[in-house]
Design an enzyme around this catalytic site. Structure first.
Site, mmCIF file in Angstrom:
data_model
loop_
_atom_site.group_PDB
_atom_site.id
_atom_site.type_symbol
_atom_site.label_atom_id
_atom_site.label_comp_id
_atom_site.label_asym_id
_atom_site.label_seq_id
_atom_site.Cartn_x
_atom_site.Cartn_y
_atom_site.Cartn_z
ATOM 1 N N ASP A 1 0.830 -1.216 0.000
ATOM 2 C CA ASP A 1 0.000 0.000 0.000
ATOM 3 C C ASP A 1 0.861 1.260 0.000
ATOM 4 O O ASP A 1 1.939 1.286 0.600
ATOM 5 C CB ASP A 1 -0.901 -0.029 1.251
ATOM 6 C CG ASP A 1 -2.060 0.943 1.136
ATOM 7 O OD1 ASP A 1 -2.267 1.509 0.048
ATOM 8 O OD2 ASP A 1 -2.759 1.138 2.152
ATOM 9 N N HIS B 1 2.884 3.296 -9.183
ATOM 10 C CA HIS B 1 2.737 1.837 -9.290
ATOM 11 C C HIS B 1 3.990 1.218 -9.905
ATOM 12 O O HIS B 1 4.391 0.112 -9.554
ATOM 13 C CB HIS B 1 1.502 1.472 -10.113
ATOM 14 C CG HIS B 1 0.209 1.850 -9.442
ATOM 15 N ND1 HIS B 1 -0.075 1.528 -8.136
ATOM 16 C CD2 HIS B 1 -0.884 2.542 -9.882
ATOM 17 C CE1 HIS B 1 -1.277 1.982 -7.810
ATOM 18 N NE2 HIS B 1 -1.784 2.613 -8.849
ATOM 19 N N LEU C 1 10.708 -20.692 -4.445
ATOM 20 C CA LEU C 1 9.639 -19.826 -3.925
ATOM 21 C C LEU C 1 8.380 -19.911 -4.783
ATOM 22 O O LEU C 1 8.459 -19.825 -6.003
ATOM 23 C CB LEU C 1 10.153 -18.370 -3.935
ATOM 24 C CG LEU C 1 9.119 -17.282 -3.599
ATOM 25 C CD1 LEU C 1 8.798 -17.285 -2.109
ATOM 26 C CD2 LEU C 1 9.626 -15.904 -4.015
HETATM 27 C C1 FPP Z 1 -1.873 0.184 -3.432
HETATM 28 O O1 FPP Z 1 -1.432 1.506 -3.455
HETATM 29 C C2 FPP Z 1 -1.395 -0.537 -4.607
HETATM 30 C C3 FPP Z 1 -2.179 -1.094 -5.580
HETATM 31 C C4 FPP Z 1 -3.651 -1.053 -5.566
HETATM 32 C C5 FPP Z 1 -1.597 -1.763 -6.745
HETATM 33 C C6 FPP Z 1 -0.370 -2.550 -6.464
HETATM 34 C C7 FPP Z 1 0.443 -2.604 -7.686
HETATM 35 C C8 FPP Z 1 1.787 -2.677 -7.710
HETATM 36 C C9 FPP Z 1 2.639 -2.803 -6.515
HETATM 37 C C10 FPP Z 1 2.534 -2.593 -8.978
HETATM 38 C C11 FPP Z 1 2.070 -3.473 -10.051
HETATM 39 C C12 FPP Z 1 2.291 -4.889 -9.793
HETATM 40 C C13 FPP Z 1 1.462 -5.855 -10.185
HETATM 41 C C14 FPP Z 1 1.818 -7.262 -9.915
HETATM 42 C C15 FPP Z 1 0.162 -5.579 -10.834
HETATM 43 P P1 FPP Z 1 -2.503 2.682 -3.584
HETATM 44 O O2 FPP Z 1 -2.597 3.048 -5.030
HETATM 45 O O3 FPP Z 1 -3.795 2.269 -2.956
HETATM 46 O O4 FPP Z 1 -1.792 3.809 -2.766
HETATM 47 P P2 FPP Z 1 -2.502 4.996 -1.950
HETATM 48 O O5 FPP Z 1 -3.304 4.346 -0.862
HETATM 49 O O6 FPP Z 1 -1.338 5.768 -1.433
HETATM 50 O O7 FPP Z 1 -3.333 5.779 -2.929
#
Ligand code: FPP
Length: 253
Positions: free
Chosen positions: A29, A46, A140
């Site tokens: 997150d 991201h 893994l």
């Molecule tokens: C949460 O941060 C993250 C996500 C919803 C997406 C996670 C994606 C990645 C780590 C990169 C891509 C990798 C794959 C495997 C698809 P948020 O956007 O909710 O952050 P915020 O709460 O600060 O807005």
């Protein structure tokens, strides 16, 4: 008993290789807040998050962790803009294309957890190719939770149990072991053991519909670090702290 210790721990402390958690799950997150803080767009956040994810996959593999599960896209994440959703899936395709060789070199087996039938076609095809290519790897197991939601997972399990009972494939009442087999973590993903440790970054302290059944006895680690800033050193620190916790599973010592 010999205490194997990691001689070159990144941040200088010792990790006990006899007490490595079998399954670590991560709620990645804070990509959006990282993007805002660094004055870049959310997709760049991201993208930076994906680099962190790759580092943690490498570290988990090096430490001999058997299962790593990441919450990459929840059933609720479809509420985001079209641009952000398609950006996340493009990143996923980039990851599996560019890193497939390294994953194979490291003997990593990739699995998708969740209903990925509805994700964009090219992402689905890339993932299927990756799963096929890595299916015999014995290192893994890297589970990517995609279009995953724990309540939906539990309901789906219950409905499949009802269907199988009608076909006389199973007998009632069912027990915990059989129910677990009907979850995404069950037969479909090779019966992944429950997570020993769940990490959430970015200062939020909630599960957000992640592994609700499976977390009954998990240890939790929360850090204020935003996911793109999360390093292998901090991962090691969390593992070391986990090793010093006493897990009683409801019993007494
Ligand atoms: C949460 O941060 C993250 C996500 C919803 C997406 C996670 C994606 C990645 C780590 C990169 C891509 C990798 C794959 C495997 C698809 P948020 O956007 O909710 O952050 P915020 O709460 O600060 O807005």
């Amino acid at each position: 008993m010999w205490l194997l210790r990691q001689p070159h721990s990144l941040y200088g402390k010792m990790i006990d290789l006899n007490k490595i958690p079998t399954h670590v799950a991560v709620i990645m997150d804070g990509n959006g807040r990282w993007a805002a803080k660094n004055r870049v767009n959310r997709i760049s956040g991201h993208n930076a998050g994906m680099e962190s994810m790759k580092n943690i996959v490498r570290k988990a593999s090096d430490l001999g962790i058997k299962y790593l599960t990441v919450y990459a896209f929840s059933t609720e994440n479809w509420k985001r803009t079209e641009e952000e959703v398609s950006g996340i899936f493009k990143l996923l395709v980039k990851f599996v294309k560019l890193d497939l060789d390294e994953l194979c070199e490291k003997n990593v087996k990739v699995m998708v957890m969740g209903d990925y039938s509805v994700i964009p076609d090219n992402a689905k095809k890339s993932l299927e190719k990756t799963m096929e290519k890595t299916k015999d790897n014995t290192g893994l197991q890297f589970n990517i939770a995609l279009n995953y939601g724990s309540r939906a997972e539990i309901l789906r399990g219950i409905n499949n149990i009802i269907a199988d009972e009608k076909k006389r494939k199973i007998n009632l009442p069912i027990d915990e072991k059989l129910f677990s087999k009907y979850l995404y973590t069950g037969d479909e993903c090779g019966n992944v053991p429950d997570p020993d440790l769940i990490i959430r970054t970015s200062g939020e302290q909630r599960l957000s519909n992640f592994l609700l059944w499976q977390c009954a006895y998990s240890e939790f680690a929360f850090t204020d670090t935003l996911w793109p800033d999360f390093t292998r050193e901090e991962f090691e620190q969390i593992i070391e702290k986990y090793q010093n916790r006493e897990r009683r599973f409801g019993g007494r010592n």
